[in-house]
Design a protein around this motif. Structure first.
Motif, PDB file in Angstrom:
ATOM      1  N   GLU A 107       2.521 -15.492 -19.500  1.00  0.00           N
ATOM      2  CA  GLU A 107       2.046 -15.620 -18.126  1.00  0.00           C
ATOM      3  C   GLU A 107       2.905 -14.743 -17.234  1.00  0.00           C
ATOM      4  N   VAL A 108       2.247 -13.949 -16.398  1.00  0.00           N
ATOM      5  CA  VAL A 108       2.932 -13.033 -15.489  1.00  0.00           C
ATOM      6  C   VAL A 108       2.554 -13.421 -14.069  1.00  0.00           C
ATOM      7  N   TRP A 109       3.570 -13.593 -13.209  1.00  0.00           N
ATOM      8  CA  TRP A 109       3.338 -13.922 -11.806  1.00  0.00           C
ATOM      9  C   TRP A 109       3.793 -12.754 -10.949  1.00  0.00           C
ATOM     10  N   LEU A 110       2.949 -12.345 -10.034  1.00  0.00           N
ATOM     11  CA  LEU A 110       3.297 -11.343  -9.032  1.00  0.00           C
ATOM     12  C   LEU A 110       3.217 -12.007  -7.663  1.00  0.00           C
ATOM     13  N   THR A 111       4.248 -11.830  -6.853  1.00  0.00           N
ATOM     14  CA  THR A 111       4.258 -12.397  -5.510  1.00  0.00           C
ATOM     15  C   THR A 111       4.086 -11.260  -4.506  1.00  0.00           C
ATOM     16  N   PHE A 112       3.182 -11.481  -3.561  1.00  0.00           N
ATOM     17  CA  PHE A 112       2.898 -10.515  -2.500  1.00  0.00           C
ATOM     18  C   PHE A 112       3.165 -11.186  -1.158  1.00  0.00           C
ATOM     19  N   GLU A 113       3.597 -10.404  -0.181  1.00  0.00           N
ATOM     20  CA  GLU A 113       3.835 -10.944   1.160  1.00  0.00           C
ATOM     21  C   GLU A 113       3.021 -10.163   2.177  1.00  0.00           C
ATOM     22  N   PHE A 114       2.456 -10.890   3.125  1.00  0.00           N
ATOM     23  CA  PHE A 114       1.582 -10.297   4.132  1.00  0.00           C
ATOM     24  C   PHE A 114       1.973 -10.771   5.523  1.00  0.00           C
ATOM     25  N   GLU A 115       1.863  -9.877   6.480  1.00  0.00           N
ATOM     26  CA  GLU A 115       1.978 -10.199   7.907  1.00  0.00           C
ATOM     27  C   GLU A 115       0.575 -10.025   8.472  1.00  0.00           C
ATOM     28  N   LEU A 116      -0.023 -11.117   8.892  1.00  0.00           N
ATOM     29  CA  LEU A 116      -1.404 -11.069   9.364  1.00  0.00           C
ATOM     30  C   LEU A 116      -1.457 -11.267  10.879  1.00  0.00           C
ATOM     31  N   ALA A 117      -2.010 -10.291  11.545  1.00  0.00           N
ATOM     32  CA  ALA A 117      -2.204 -10.395  12.988  1.00  0.00           C
ATOM     33  C   ALA A 117      -3.289 -11.434  13.274  1.00  0.00           C
ATOM     34  N   PRO A 118      -3.350 -11.931  14.502  1.00  0.00           N
ATOM     35  CA  PRO A 118      -4.412 -12.883  14.845  1.00  0.00           C
ATOM     36  C   PRO A 118      -5.799 -12.278  14.584  1.00  0.00           C
ATOM     37  N   ARG A 119      -6.671 -13.103  14.039  1.00  0.00           N
ATOM     38  CA  ARG A 119      -8.068 -12.724  13.791  1.00  0.00           C
ATOM     39  C   ARG A 119      -8.178 -11.376  13.071  1.00  0.00           C
ATOM     40  N   SER A 120      -7.419 -11.234  11.992  1.00  0.00           N
ATOM     41  CA  SER A 120      -7.451  -9.994  11.208  1.00  0.00           C
ATOM     42  C   SER A 120      -7.550 -10.334   9.725  1.00  0.00           C
ATOM     43  N   ALA A 121      -7.908  -9.338   8.946  1.00  0.00           N
ATOM     44  CA  ALA A 121      -8.013  -9.508   7.502  1.00  0.00           C
ATOM     45  C   ALA A 121      -7.287  -8.362   6.804  1.00  0.00           C
ATOM     46  N   GLN A 122      -6.753  -8.662   5.645  1.00  0.00           N
ATOM     47  CA  GLN A 122      -6.153  -7.640   4.782  1.00  0.00           C
ATOM     48  C   GLN A 122      -6.755  -7.784   3.392  1.00  0.00           C
ATOM     49  N   THR A 123      -6.825  -6.663   2.690  1.00  0.00           N
ATOM     50  CA  THR A 123      -7.332  -6.684   1.325  1.00  0.00           C
ATOM     51  C   THR A 123      -6.305  -6.042   0.400  1.00  0.00           C
ATOM     52  N   PHE A 124      -6.360  -6.443  -0.848  1.00  0.00           N
ATOM     53  CA  PHE A 124      -5.585  -5.761  -1.885  1.00  0.00           C
ATOM     54  C   PHE A 124      -6.272  -5.986  -3.222  1.00  0.00           C
ATOM     55  N   GLU A 125      -5.881  -5.178  -4.206  1.00  0.00           N
ATOM     56  CA  GLU A 125      -6.554  -5.216  -5.490  1.00  0.00           C
ATOM     57  C   GLU A 125      -5.527  -5.121  -6.614  1.00  0.00           C
ATOM     58  N   ILE A 126      -5.846  -5.788  -7.709  1.00  0.00           N
ATOM     59  CA  ILE A 126      -5.065  -5.686  -8.939  1.00  0.00           C
ATOM     60  C   ILE A 126      -6.034  -5.269 -10.039  1.00  0.00           C
ATOM     61  N   GLU A 127      -5.699  -4.195 -10.731  1.00  0.00           N
ATOM     62  CA  GLU A 127      -6.502  -3.775 -11.873  1.00  0.00           C
ATOM     63  C   GLU A 127      -5.875  -4.331 -13.142  1.00  0.00           C
ATOM     64  N   LEU A 128      -6.694  -4.830 -14.043  1.00  0.00           N
ATOM     65  CA  LEU A 128      -6.263  -5.286 -15.356  1.00  0.00           C
ATOM     66  C   LEU A 128      -6.870  -4.321 -16.354  1.00  0.00           C
ATOM     67  N   THR A 129      -6.028  -3.573 -17.060  1.00  0.00           N
ATOM     68  CA  THR A 129      -6.550  -2.571 -17.986  1.00  0.00           C
ATOM     69  C   THR A 129      -6.009  -2.785 -19.386  1.00  0.00           C
ATOM     70  N   ILE A 130      -6.797  -2.365 -20.344  1.00  0.00           N
ATOM     71  CA  ILE A 130      -6.421  -2.433 -21.762  1.00  0.00           C
ATOM     72  C   ILE A 130      -5.630  -1.176 -22.089  1.00  0.00           C
ATOM     73  N   GLN A 131      -4.493  -1.375 -22.743  1.00  0.00           N
ATOM     74  CA  GLN A 131      -3.665  -0.261 -23.189  1.00  0.00           C
ATOM     75  C   GLN A 131      -3.824  -0.169 -24.713  1.00  0.00           C
ATOM     76  N   ARG A 132      -4.358   0.962 -25.175  1.00  0.00           N
ATOM     77  CA  ARG A 132      -4.608   1.148 -26.602  1.00  0.00           C
ATOM     78  C   ARG A 132      -3.499   1.997 -27.226  1.00  0.00           C
ATOM     79  N   PRO A 133      -3.242   1.771 -28.521  1.00  0.00           N
ATOM     80  CA  PRO A 133      -2.173   2.574 -29.177  1.00  0.00           C
ATOM     81  C   PRO A 133      -2.541   4.051 -29.284  1.00  0.00           C
TER      82      PRO A 133
END
Length: 133
Positions: A107-133
């Protein structure tokens, strides 16, 4: 296709998670929406249970899995027996990284921190990819 579901809902805060398939894995897109009149700081801890080649792990046990850093910045898990891996590639910097051994996965945990202005939204993405030999 895209799967969308609500992770967290309060009268002033919404976190939405969307998952879509990519040619090499999955992309997980988060929208954090501060619907409040006040600014907010948010710490979000994202947990991912990873087990590349799960059928092989059933035979070899969790000892065949090792935590790895791919490309020197992307955490993931490598199956030492098959040399296949699963890599998390966050498109935003994380502030804390943790990992632990589970029964047949890591299990892997990543912690992210955000500063959100009033009535605003933020987006972010995590890609999960297969690594082949």
């Amino acid at each position: 296709g895209v799967f969308c579901y609500l992770n967290y809902l309060t009268p002033t805060f919404v976190i939405e998670k969307r998952v879509r398939q990519t040619p090499d894995g999955l992309a997980i897109h988060y929208t954090i929406d501060n619907q409040d009149k006040a600014p907010h700081r948010l710490r979000l801890k994202v947990s991912s249970e990873l087990s590349p080649d799960y059928a092989d792990v059933l035979t070899g046990g969790h000892g065949s899995l090792s935590f790895s850093m791919f490309d020197d910045r992307c955490p993931g898990v490598l199956n030492e027996r098959t040399r296949r891996g699963l890599m998390l590639k966050p498109l935003q910097d994380w502030t804390k990284l943790e990992h632990t051994v589970n029964l047949l996965a890591l299990e892997v945990w990543l912690t992210f921190e955000f500063e959100l202005a009033p009535r605003s939204a933020q987006t972010f993405e995590i890609e999960l990819t297969i690594q082949r030999p």
